[in-house]
Scaffold this motif. Structure first.
Motif, PDB file in Angstrom:
ATOM      1  N   ALA A 362       1.919  12.089 -18.917  1.00 22.79           N
ATOM      2  CA  ALA A 362       2.618  12.489 -17.697  1.00 22.79           C
ATOM      3  C   ALA A 362       1.536  12.839 -16.684  1.00 22.79           C
ATOM      4  CB  ALA A 362       3.523  13.688 -17.951  1.00 22.79           C
ATOM      5  N   ILE A 363       1.520  12.135 -15.579  1.00 22.61           N
ATOM      6  CA  ILE A 363       0.418  12.229 -14.625  1.00 22.61           C
ATOM      7  C   ILE A 363       0.881  12.866 -13.316  1.00 22.61           C
ATOM      8  CG2 ILE A 363      -1.357  10.936 -13.382  1.00 22.61           C
ATOM      9  CD1 ILE A 363      -1.655  10.885 -16.439  1.00 22.61           C
ATOM     10  N   GLY A 364       0.094  13.795 -12.831  1.00 20.31           N
ATOM     11  CA  GLY A 364       0.382  14.441 -11.561  1.00 20.31           C
ATOM     12  C   GLY A 364      -0.578  13.983 -10.483  1.00 20.31           C
ATOM     13  N   THR A 365      -0.339  12.786  -9.966  1.00 20.93           N
ATOM     14  CA  THR A 365      -1.079  12.292  -8.807  1.00 20.93           C
ATOM     15  C   THR A 365      -0.242  11.213  -8.136  1.00 20.93           C
ATOM     16  OG1 THR A 365      -3.284  11.653  -8.011  1.00 20.93           O
ATOM     17  CG2 THR A 365      -2.433  10.453  -9.916  1.00 20.93           C
ATOM     18  N   GLU A 366      -0.789  10.558  -7.139  1.00 13.28           N
ATOM     19  CA  GLU A 366      -0.050   9.633  -6.285  1.00 13.28           C
ATOM     20  C   GLU A 366       0.544   8.468  -7.086  1.00 13.28           C
ATOM     21  OE1 GLU A 366       0.911   6.921  -2.967  1.00 13.28           O
ATOM     22  OE2 GLU A 366      -0.233   6.518  -4.800  1.00 13.28           O
ATOM     23  N   ILE A 367       1.765   8.104  -6.737  1.00 12.76           N
ATOM     24  CA  ILE A 367       2.572   7.185  -7.531  1.00 12.76           C
ATOM     25  C   ILE A 367       1.985   5.775  -7.615  1.00 12.76           C
ATOM     26  CG2 ILE A 367       4.069   6.679  -5.540  1.00 12.76           C
ATOM     27  CD1 ILE A 367       5.139   6.788  -9.254  1.00 12.76           C
ATOM     28  N   ASN A 368       1.306   5.286  -6.574  1.00 12.62           N
ATOM     29  CA  ASN A 368       0.733   3.937  -6.648  1.00 12.62           C
ATOM     30  C   ASN A 368      -0.271   3.825  -7.784  1.00 12.62           C
ATOM     31  OD1 ASN A 368       1.527   1.958  -4.324  1.00 12.62           O
ATOM     32  ND2 ASN A 368       1.396   3.961  -3.340  1.00 12.62           N
ATOM     33  N   LEU A 369      -1.125   4.839  -7.931  1.00  9.29           N
ATOM     34  CA  LEU A 369      -2.096   4.811  -9.022  1.00  9.29           C
ATOM     35  C   LEU A 369      -1.393   4.917 -10.369  1.00  9.29           C
ATOM     36  CD1 LEU A 369      -4.944   4.853 -10.194  1.00  9.29           C
ATOM     37  CD2 LEU A 369      -4.984   7.326  -9.833  1.00  9.29           C
ATOM     38  N   VAL A 370      -0.395   5.791 -10.472  1.00 12.35           N
ATOM     39  CA  VAL A 370       0.293   5.987 -11.754  1.00 12.35           C
ATOM     40  C   VAL A 370       0.955   4.693 -12.215  1.00 12.35           C
ATOM     41  CG1 VAL A 370       2.073   7.292 -12.964  1.00 12.35           C
ATOM     42  CG2 VAL A 370       0.637   8.445 -11.283  1.00 12.35           C
ATOM     43  N   GLN A 371       1.651   4.022 -11.316  1.00 11.14           N
ATOM     44  CA  GLN A 371       2.331   2.789 -11.717  1.00 11.14           C
ATOM     45  C   GLN A 371       1.332   1.688 -12.058  1.00 11.14           C
ATOM     46  OE1 GLN A 371       6.716   3.171  -9.614  1.00 11.14           O
ATOM     47  NE2 GLN A 371       5.576   1.275  -9.472  1.00 11.14           N
TER      48      GLN A 371
END
Length: 441
Positions: A362-371
């Protein structure tokens, strides 16, 4: 070079995973997806918002943009109406025509349709290094935000041009520390600490200014003039150690959370980290508190990372008992404390890449990087802590239409949207950046 966008099947359900945030938002707007977005305006082209002041739809849309912030002129109609495939083709052909004369840099938080055309992808620090490493390029096209393009101009050769595809791509956090407000703060601190440029009997200055990379060139220049340094999320602790070896205390701006989280991990008590709010007399504090301070924090924050909460972490742990929670240090302190780990975007990428067995992240940073990470590492389950799809509004202003436009302008011999830093700012700003580059963790 990054590879073209691909759809990578997930091992658990065999469905394709599309790393494109834009595709997901379009699906939400058309009803093809039941996911939630913070605003359906994100489905529109950013040119719809360039004509009015503001950061655009998304995470930063509630922040007040400064008067006089750069505005983008109207994007020619052919780029506004072109399909994604057409823009992809035009960008590819323009890059082929330009060859080594241009290098395209893409930030981790850029939309996928832009990143696939970047020669280098990274955080602001890594991309500054990439700009420095290509003296042969006539033009650096920086797909990021304004302060990043300024930094590339500071570190590149004088004859190289740095181009920002959309001038409206600013940064609300960077804008929270204006040069006028910082200079006012400095003058008031001098009333408490005395001459700020004269060391005491131990050779220590009363205060060392430290600015996060996410700040304007003018702020970096201020720091360089006053014996200070720039930091990144990767080397913030090393930079604070550098500063404490030279000063009694630190003035840290513009991101309060990175400053607080880093200093706290170093053992600085919270009651010795007062906040300076430039909108209040004496920053909203008092002389005695400032006299006792070890770190004076600026009242600034990232609108993307402020969206993450302890409740989201609790929910992730409830639904996935074996989850590994990693958040960015720009998140609020209570979120960083509740997570398993915190670190820069590069730290997050490396942590996922190093996981040898299938893991739930579960990652807490900007969605473009997460996806993008979820598509790149299909052996893991990777999801964003915030279930609402809400990309960085200013990064999202860089659209393939703007990238195609600036590249085709370069092919035609014109250089649009050139970012330059004046000589009076660039000299001291380079001093602060050189100190940063030497402060390796």
């Amino acid at each position: 070079m990054t590879s073209p966008l691909t759809l990578i099947p997930r091992p658990d359900d065999a469905r394709p995973l599309d790393p494109s945030v834009d595709h997901g938002i379009q699906a939400i707007v058309t009803g093809a997806s039941t996911a939630e977005t913070c605003t359906t305006d994100l489905a529109a082209g950013p040119w719809d918002f360039d004509v009015r002041p503001g950061y655009g739809p998304g995470s930063s849309m509630g922040d007040v943009i400064p008067t006089g912030a750069p505005r983008q002129g109207e994007l020619p109609a052919p780029y506004r109406v072109a399909t994604e495939a057409d823009l992809h083709d035009r960008i590819r052909r323009a890059k082929e025509a330009l060859g080594d004369r241009v290098v395209v840099l893409g930030h981790f938080y850029q939309r996928e349709e832009v990143v696939v055309h970047a020669d280098y992808v990274g955080d602001s620090f890594q991309l500054a290094g990439a700009a420095q490493a290509h003296p042969e390029a006539e033009t650096i096209v920086f797909c990021g935000v304004h302060f990043m393009a300024e930094t590339a101009d500071l570190l590149s050769r004088p004859e190289q041009a740095v181009v920002l595809p959309n001038l409206a791509a600013g940064c609300s956090m960077a804008d929270m520390a204006s040069i006028d407000d910082v200079e006012d703060c400095w003058e008031q601190l001098a009333e408490v600490y005395g001459d700020l440029d004269t060391p005491d009997a131990d050779g220590l200055l009363p205060v060392i200014p430290v600015t996060y990379m996410n700040s304007s060139a003018a702020i970096k220049g201020f720091v360089g003039r006053h014996g200070g340094i720039v930091c990144t999320s990767s080397n913030a602790r090393t930079v604070l150690e550098w500063a404490f070896a030279r000063g009694r205390r630190v003035l840290f701006f513009p991101d309060q959370h990175l400053g607080r989280n880093t200093a706290k991990a170093m053992g600085v008590p919270l009651d010795r980290m007062p906040m300076w709010n430039p909108r209040r007399p004496w920053g909203g504090t008092d002389e005695q508190t400032l006299a006792d301070a070890q770190v004076v924090l600026w009242h600034g924050f990232c609108s993307v990372h402020r969206r993450f909460t302890v409740g989201q972490i609790d929910k992730a742990r409830s639904e996935h008992p074996d989850v590994r929670v990693i958040v960015h240090p720009e998140c609020p302190m209570e979120v960083v404390d509740a997570a398993d780990e915190s670190g820069s975007t590069d730290y997050i990428r490396k942590a996922i890449a190093a996981a040898t067995t299938p893991t739930t992240f579960a990652i807490g940073t900007e969605i473009n990087l997460v996806q993008r990470l979820a598509a790149e590492y299909p052996q893991h389950r990777i999801f964003c802590l915030d279930p609402v799809v809400c990309p960085c509004s200013t990064m999202y202003r860089i659209h393939p239409g703007y990238l195609a436009w600036v590249l085709e302008e370069l092919v035609a011999g014109r250089t649009p949207n050139r970012i330059t830093v004046s000589a009076d700012v660039s000299a001291p700003a380079r001093v602060a950046l050189d100190r940063m580059l030497a402060a390796r963790p």
